[in-house]
Design a protein around this motif. Structure first.
Motif, short mmCIF file in Angstrom:
data_model
loop_
_atom_site.label_atom_id
_atom_site.label_comp_id
_atom_site.label_asym_id
_atom_site.label_seq_id
_atom_site.Cartn_x
_atom_site.Cartn_y
_atom_site.Cartn_z
N MET A 31 0.90 -1.12 -0.03
CA MET A 31 0.35 -0.24 -0.19
C MET A 31 0.71 1.36 0.47
SD MET A 31 -2.61 -1.31 2.89
CE MET A 31 -3.61 0.27 2.62
N THR A 32 0.76 2.09 -0.68
CA THR A 32 1.49 3.61 -1.37
C THR A 32 0.78 4.78 -1.09
OG1 THR A 32 1.96 2.99 -3.51
CG2 THR A 32 3.81 1.63 -2.58
N ARG A 33 -0.43 5.07 -0.80
CA ARG A 33 -0.77 6.11 -0.99
C ARG A 33 -1.62 6.17 0.12
NH1 ARG A 33 -4.72 6.01 -6.35
NH2 ARG A 33 -4.73 8.28 -6.13
N THR A 34 -2.33 8.01 0.34
CA THR A 34 -2.83 7.65 0.96
C THR A 34 -4.22 7.64 1.09
OG1 THR A 34 -1.16 9.71 1.82
CG2 THR A 34 -3.24 9.92 3.00
N LEU A 35 -4.99 6.78 1.60
CA LEU A 35 -5.97 7.12 1.99
C LEU A 35 -6.14 5.44 1.18
CD1 LEU A 35 -7.72 10.25 1.73
CD2 LEU A 35 -6.96 8.45 3.50
N GLU A 36 -5.43 5.05 0.92
CA GLU A 36 -5.25 3.80 0.19
C GLU A 36 -5.51 2.73 1.19
OE1 GLU A 36 -3.29 -0.37 -2.36
OE2 GLU A 36 -2.37 1.58 -1.39
N ALA A 58 -8.98 -3.70 9.07
CA ALA A 58 -9.10 -2.44 8.12
C ALA A 58 -7.91 -1.63 8.17
CB ALA A 58 -9.57 -1.14 8.29
N TRP A 59 -7.36 -1.62 6.73
CA TRP A 59 -6.18 -0.98 7.01
C TRP A 59 -5.73 0.18 6.01
CZ3 TRP A 59 -7.52 -6.18 6.87
CH2 TRP A 59 -6.74 -7.10 7.16
N LEU A 60 -4.55 0.82 6.81
CA LEU A 60 -4.39 2.52 5.24
C LEU A 60 -3.24 2.74 5.04
CD1 LEU A 60 -6.14 5.60 5.02
CD2 LEU A 60 -5.48 5.56 7.73
N GLY A 61 -3.48 3.04 4.14
CA GLY A 61 -1.92 3.49 3.42
C GLY A 61 -1.07 4.26 4.77
N PRO A 62 0.37 4.69 3.89
CA PRO A 62 1.43 4.99 4.17
C PRO A 62 0.82 6.82 4.17
CG PRO A 62 2.20 4.57 2.24
CD PRO A 62 0.46 3.73 2.60
N GLU A 66 6.56 7.60 0.30
CA GLU A 66 8.19 6.90 0.85
C GLU A 66 8.55 6.93 2.50
OE1 GLU A 66 7.34 10.50 -0.62
OE2 GLU A 66 8.27 9.92 -2.27
N ASP A 67 6.96 6.43 2.99
CA ASP A 67 7.04 6.10 4.10
C ASP A 67 6.74 4.92 3.89
OD1 ASP A 67 6.50 5.24 6.86
OD2 ASP A 67 5.10 6.94 6.88
N ALA A 68 8.29 3.77 4.83
CA ALA A 68 7.78 2.76 4.66
C ALA A 68 7.45 1.30 5.45
CB ALA A 68 9.92 1.87 4.65
N ARG A 69 6.49 2.36 6.38
CA ARG A 69 6.34 1.92 7.60
C ARG A 69 5.37 0.53 7.29
NH1 ARG A 69 4.95 6.67 11.83
NH2 ARG A 69 4.61 7.68 9.58
N ALA A 70 4.81 -0.49 8.10
CA ALA A 70 3.48 -1.17 7.54
C ALA A 70 2.27 -0.42 7.28
CB ALA A 70 3.82 -1.93 8.55
N PRO A 71 1.36 -0.76 6.88
CA PRO A 71 0.32 -0.26 6.97
C PRO A 71 -0.37 0.11 8.40
CG PRO A 71 0.46 -1.40 5.46
CD PRO A 71 1.40 -1.55 5.77
N GLN A 72 -1.24 1.56 8.44
CA GLN A 72 -1.84 1.52 10.00
C GLN A 72 -3.17 0.49 10.23
OE1 GLN A 72 -2.87 5.32 10.96
NE2 GLN A 72 -4.36 4.91 12.55
N GLY A 185 -9.23 0.00 -2.07
CA GLY A 185 -9.91 0.88 -2.93
C GLY A 185 -9.05 2.24 -2.29
N PHE A 186 -9.78 3.31 -2.82
CA PHE A 186 -9.07 5.05 -2.12
C PHE A 186 -9.75 5.84 -2.10
CE2 PHE A 186 -7.34 8.61 -3.67
CZ PHE A 186 -6.15 8.88 -2.90
N TRP A 187 -10.39 6.03 -0.56
CA TRP A 187 -11.58 6.79 -0.68
C TRP A 187 -11.18 8.28 0.32
CZ3 TRP A 187 -12.23 2.10 0.15
CH2 TRP A 187 -12.75 1.41 1.71
N GLY A 188 -11.85 9.08 0.86
CA GLY A 188 -11.99 10.01 1.74
C GLY A 188 -12.69 9.90 2.51
N TRP A 189 -13.59 10.34 3.15
CA TRP A 189 -14.84 10.47 4.30
C TRP A 189 -15.57 10.82 3.04
CZ3 TRP A 189 -15.83 5.26 5.76
CH2 TRP A 189 -14.57 4.72 6.40
N PRO A 190 -15.03 11.94 3.69
CA PRO A 190 -16.64 13.56 2.88
C PRO A 190 -16.76 13.18 1.03
CG PRO A 190 -14.99 14.48 4.24
CD PRO A 190 -14.54 12.81 3.62
N GLU A 191 -15.94 12.56 0.92
CA GLU A 191 -16.27 12.31 -0.92
C GLU A 191 -17.05 11.07 -0.95
OE1 GLU A 191 -12.93 14.50 -0.54
OE2 GLU A 191 -13.12 13.15 0.43
N LEU A 192 -16.92 10.14 0.30
CA LEU A 192 -17.26 8.45 -0.08
C LEU A 192 -19.12 8.75 -0.47
CD1 LEU A 192 -17.64 5.50 -0.37
CD2 LEU A 192 -17.32 5.00 2.13
#
Length: 360
Positions: A31-36, A58-62, A66-72, A185-192
């Motif tokens: 997972m490489t994208r914010t909000l992935e 649930a897992w959330l992207g970095p 460049e953040d190499a840490r595991a997804p939250q 997927g890839f989304w933010g709550w307001p946009e969903l």
């Protein structure tokens, strides 16, 4: 084994694995994208009608590529008893690896494998053996906003046997039937914007006959309503018979209606730490939900009365406004006509209403 032979064997194994696809429920890609986002969702109802379960891992992207840490990772477990309502863990419930999923490969029908979830405090908790009895629906995707999307796939007829533990020390051995879903997927709550998800299985003797017997009828409905662009609304209603999906009523063949408003005395806000924050007033919860599907001469109607609800407060990563997900439970009446034959049953079901916390 000589190193060169071992290397060739490993390369062959990787090639076979690549040809058959990933063994887990999600692609073998970081997972490489914010909000992935990636989710595993579980919903079960005991066969005696007294207990209900909803769980989400649930897992959330970095924060950046460049953040190499595991997804939250966050995990929440909600249990319901008809006599006392909902209770929930915080978003840090413990899980036992590997997590059960119908989408692990290979995964035969009737193969009982464990699912263990527990609050850090010890309860609520479940220690279950889950089995597949059915086949999944087709994967579906809802695109919205500029570049956001939500992709999901459901499987009904998941059977469970095991122990349910509650905060007051009560422990129950129970048999249950429900459904499982993977979401990415890839989304933010307001946009969903908002969604309605739900399921119901016909009363089943599956657990009396053995873990491989699917419910005679099962259904899952979805309704996703992003605010933009115009026409981004997605809906579907899927019907299974004896473990196989036999009808998929798509967006233009599905309608939804709500009536009334559930008393706020029947709503419990979870997790408990959410009560310490000044969140906006919750969105109203309908006391009745009716979903209909029609395609040719085939018809399906689901009529859900809401007994109680748990409001799950979810912080938004892109705004100060929290997002509100309501897990509701109650009796369901189902009427349908398939290939000229009528059918009907009554059971209990679970649905999710989600949207902005400000009453949107």
């Amino acid at each position: 084994m000589p190193a060169n032979i071992r290397r060739r064997a490993n390369e062959k194994s990787r090639a076979v694995h690549h040809a058959l696809g990933p063994r887990g429920p999600f692609p073998d890609t970081p997972m490489t994208r914010t909000l992935e986002r990636r989710w595993l969702h579980y919903a079960l109802l005991s066969t005696d009608g007294e207990l209900g379960l909803v769980a989400n891992v649930a897992w959330l992207g970095p924060a950046c590529a460049e953040d190499a840490r595991a997804p939250q990772c966050t995990t929440i477990l909600l249990l319901h008893r008809r006599d006392s309502g909902w209770e929930a863990s915080q978003f840090n419930a413990r899980t036992a690896a590997p997590l059960w999923s119908a989408f692990h490969q290979p995964h035969d029908h009737g193969q009982a494998t464990p699912l263990r979830l527990a609050a850090v405090a010890g309860a609520p908790a479940v220690d279950l053996l889950l089995s597949r009895t059915s086949h999944p629906c087709v994967s579906q995707c809802a695109p919205f906003a500029d570049d956001q999307h939500l992709r999901w796939q459901s499987e009904t007829g998941v059977t469970a046997q095991g122990e349910w533990s509650f905060k007051d020390g009560t422990r129950r051995l129970a048999r249950a039937v429900g459904y499982h879903e993977r979401v990415r997927g890839f989304w933010g709550w307001p946009e969903l914007g908002g969604w309605v998800f739900g399921f119901a299985n016909a009363p089943t003797k599956a657990l009396a006959d053995g873990p491989t017997a699917p419910p005679a009828w099962a259904l899952v409905f979805t309704f996703i309503n992003p605010p933009a662009p115009v026409g981004a609304t997605t809906a579907s209603l899927m019907l299974w018979r004896d473990g196989r999906m036999v009808r998929h009523f798509a967006r233009r063949n599905v309608s939804m209606a709500v009536r009334g408003q559930l008393s706020r005395d029947k709503v419990r806000q979870v997790p408990e730490l959410a009560n310490l924050f000044g969140v906006a007033p919750m969105a109203p919860i309908p006391s009745r939900l009716v979903i209909t599907g029609a395609q040719g001469d085939d018809r399906l109607l689901i009529d859900l009365d809401v007994d109680s609800a748990a409001r799950v407060v979810i912080p938004s990563e892109t705004s100060l406004q929290p997002f509100s997900v309501h897990e509701v439970i109650g009796p369901v009446r189902v009427h349908g006509r398939l290939n000229g034959a009528d059918f009907a049953f009554e059971t209990r079901g679970i649905a999710e209403f989600a949207g902005g916390a400000g009453g949107d």
